[in-house]
Scaffold this active site. Structure first.
Site, mmCIF file in Angstrom:
data_model
loop_
_atom_site.group_PDB
_atom_site.id
_atom_site.type_symbol
_atom_site.label_atom_id
_atom_site.label_comp_id
_atom_site.label_asym_id
_atom_site.label_seq_id
_atom_site.Cartn_x
_atom_site.Cartn_y
_atom_site.Cartn_z
ATOM 1 N N ASP A 261 0.845 -1.205 0.000
ATOM 2 C CA ASP A 261 0.000 0.000 0.000
ATOM 3 C C ASP A 261 0.879 1.252 0.000
ATOM 4 O O ASP A 261 2.103 1.170 0.097
ATOM 5 C CB ASP A 261 -0.974 -0.021 1.201
ATOM 6 C CG ASP A 261 -0.261 0.078 2.554
ATOM 7 O OD1 ASP A 261 0.582 0.982 2.737
ATOM 8 O OD2 ASP A 261 -0.557 -0.747 3.451
ATOM 9 N N HIS B 103 8.621 -5.518 -1.034
ATOM 10 C CA HIS B 103 7.713 -6.431 -1.734
ATOM 11 C C HIS B 103 6.967 -5.730 -2.866
ATOM 12 O O HIS B 103 5.921 -6.207 -3.308
ATOM 13 C CB HIS B 103 6.712 -7.052 -0.757
ATOM 14 C CG HIS B 103 7.335 -8.067 0.172
ATOM 15 N ND1 HIS B 103 6.709 -8.543 1.303
ATOM 16 C CD2 HIS B 103 8.543 -8.693 0.129
ATOM 17 C CE1 HIS B 103 7.498 -9.423 1.916
ATOM 18 N NE2 HIS B 103 8.620 -9.513 1.233
ATOM 19 N N ASN C 197 4.211 -4.726 18.230
ATOM 20 C CA ASN C 197 3.231 -5.554 17.529
ATOM 21 C C ASN C 197 2.029 -5.793 18.445
ATOM 22 O O ASN C 197 2.148 -5.728 19.671
ATOM 23 C CB ASN C 197 3.861 -6.910 17.145
ATOM 24 C CG ASN C 197 3.180 -7.578 15.972
ATOM 25 O OD1 ASN C 197 2.986 -6.954 14.937
ATOM 26 N ND2 ASN C 197 2.805 -8.845 16.124
ATOM 27 N N LEU C 198 0.897 -6.095 17.820
ATOM 28 C CA LEU C 198 -0.317 -6.328 18.603
ATOM 29 C C LEU C 198 -0.124 -7.453 19.614
ATOM 30 O O LEU C 198 -0.643 -7.409 20.726
ATOM 31 C CB LEU C 198 -1.460 -6.680 17.635
ATOM 32 C CG LEU C 198 -2.872 -6.644 18.186
ATOM 33 C CD1 LEU C 198 -3.219 -5.270 18.741
ATOM 34 C CD2 LEU C 198 -3.868 -7.035 17.095
HETATM 35 P P1 OAD Z 1 0.880 -10.718 8.709
HETATM 36 O O1 OAD Z 1 -0.575 -10.703 8.408
HETATM 37 O O2 OAD Z 1 1.603 -12.005 8.607
HETATM 38 O O3 OAD Z 1 1.136 -10.186 10.196
HETATM 39 C C1 OAD Z 1 0.567 -9.000 10.661
HETATM 40 C C2 OAD Z 1 0.998 -8.796 12.087
HETATM 41 O O4 OAD Z 1 0.468 -7.549 12.519
HETATM 42 C C3 OAD Z 1 0.498 -9.870 13.065
HETATM 43 O O5 OAD Z 1 1.568 -10.304 13.897
HETATM 44 C C4 OAD Z 1 -0.574 -9.142 13.891
HETATM 45 O O6 OAD Z 1 -0.612 -9.550 15.243
HETATM 46 C C5 OAD Z 1 -0.072 -7.704 13.806
HETATM 47 N N1 OAD Z 1 -1.150 -6.698 13.947
HETATM 48 C C6 OAD Z 1 -2.441 -6.773 13.563
HETATM 49 N N2 OAD Z 1 -3.091 -5.641 13.851
HETATM 50 C C7 OAD Z 1 -2.178 -4.805 14.409
HETATM 51 C C8 OAD Z 1 -2.229 -3.473 14.937
HETATM 52 N N3 OAD Z 1 -3.359 -2.757 14.937
HETATM 53 N N4 OAD Z 1 -1.096 -2.952 15.454
HETATM 54 C C9 OAD Z 1 0.067 -3.676 15.482
HETATM 55 N N5 OAD Z 1 0.167 -4.917 15.009
HETATM 56 C C10 OAD Z 1 -0.940 -5.484 14.479
HETATM 57 O O7 OAD Z 1 1.554 -9.602 7.783
HETATM 58 P P2 OAD Z 1 3.091 -9.398 7.407
HETATM 59 O O8 OAD Z 1 3.973 -9.799 8.528
HETATM 60 O O9 OAD Z 1 3.218 -8.040 6.842
HETATM 61 O O10 OAD Z 1 4.270 -10.973 1.366
HETATM 62 O O11 OAD Z 1 3.255 -10.444 6.220
HETATM 63 C C11 OAD Z 1 4.504 -10.542 5.614
HETATM 64 C C12 OAD Z 1 4.343 -10.869 4.163
HETATM 65 O O12 OAD Z 1 3.546 -12.043 4.006
HETATM 66 C C13 OAD Z 1 3.592 -9.846 3.353
HETATM 67 O O13 OAD Z 1 4.380 -8.757 2.917
HETATM 68 C C14 OAD Z 1 3.146 -10.641 2.175
HETATM 69 C C15 OAD Z 1 2.611 -11.835 2.938
HETATM 70 O O14 OAD Z 1 2.420 -12.958 2.255
HETATM 71 C C16 OAD Z 1 4.150 -10.984 0.036
HETATM 72 O O15 OAD Z 1 3.129 -10.656 -0.533
HETATM 73 C C17 OAD Z 1 5.405 -11.414 -0.686
#
Ligand code: OAD
Length: 233
Positions: free
Chosen positions: A94, A109, A201-202
């Site tokens: 985004d 990414h 992180n949450l």
């Molecule tokens: P995830 O969906 O795996 O993880 C999101 C994290 O954010 C989780 O640990 C949640 O607990 C946390 N979270 C949720 N709401 C929150 C809030 N309000 N404040 C703080 N933390 C919060 O997403 P990513 O780690 O970004 O890759 O995923 C990594 C990659 O996997 C992405 O870039 C994508 C995906 O597949 C590709 O597309 C190559």
């Protein structure tokens, strides 16, 4: 002298959650009702390009209905006010960091608002649909795909990221589950080179035990507080 001089920040889907964008691992492995293998792999694109192009057209269009939240804005403030070196790396496709005011964002990414030509390999800023097969602005071939790194593809600018991690004195991971490499390994890389490591992180992430310090709660609250602390030192 400031407590820290070289900061690397990694953000993930959690920083955009309070803006209304779903995280990846919140919906049982499905991304907006689609299997990751269908919409986020080169094989899925080869199998059904219409499905994939339409999927990212919808994601791109959805960006106009959301806006940055206080976490994005706080990181933009840090970029402006921090006197040392700062590298902001995001896994997010985004544009909420930019709309929150950050001027230098490394999208490892890729980006929804960028198109990649599979003929000439040039990347072009893009804010329109791709499913109607528009011509590449550079070579005119109707071969544009989303400029998004799919599973099995190499994330962008890894050399630059590892160089900054090796020099950082502070590494901060915000809103990421620590489930997807290579980003999930950044904390160990920074630690090995002597950086202090912080997770915001949450909930505790998969790699939480690698961090020297953790704070758990919503990014919209934690990040502005943390930025205030860094700038006060
Ligand atoms: P995830 O969906 O795996 O993880 C999101 C994290 O954010 C989780 O640990 C949640 O607990 C946390 N979270 C949720 N709401 C929150 C809030 N309000 N404040 C703080 N933390 C919060 O997403 P990513 O780690 O970004 O890759 O995923 C990594 C990659 O996997 C992405 O870039 C994508 C995906 O597949 C590709 O597309 C190559």
């Amino acid at each position: 002298m400031a407590e820290f001089e070289r900061i690397v920040i990694l953000t993930g889907a959690g920083i955009s959650a309070e803006s209304g964008i779903d995280t990846f691992r919140s919906a049982g492995g499905l991304w907006e009702q689609h299997r990751v293998e269908d919409v986020a792999t080169p094989e899925g694109f080869a199998r059904d390009p219409d499905l994939v192009l339409n999927f990212y057209d919808m994601r791109r269009e959805a960006l106009s209905k959301v806006g940055p939240n206080p976490a994005h804005e706080a990181l933009a403030r840090l970029e402006t006010e921090f006197a040392g070196e700062l590298l902001l790396v995001t896994q997010n496709v985004d544009d909420l960091h930019e709309r929150g005011g950050s001027r230098h964002v490394l999208h490892m990414h890729g980006e929804l608002k960028s198109a990649l030509c599979t003929s000439c390999e040039m990347r072009s800023p893009w804010d329109a649909p791709l499913s109607d097969r528009p011509p590449c602005p550079v070579c005119r071939a109707p071969s544009l795909r989303p400029d998004v790194v799919w599973f099995g593809e190499m994330p962008y600018q890894m050399n630059r990221i590892y160089a900054s991690l090796s020099e950082a004195d502070l590494f901060v991971s915000i809103g990421t589950s620590g489930a997807v490499y290579p980003a999930a390994g950044f904390v160990q890389e920074a630690r090995v080179h002597g950086a202090h490591t912080v997770e915001l992180n949450l909930e505790p992430s998969e790699g939480n035990h690698f961090f020297a310090e953790s704070r758990h709660g919503p990014a919209g609250t934690l990040v502005p507080q943390w930025v205030d602390e860094v700038l006060q030192h």
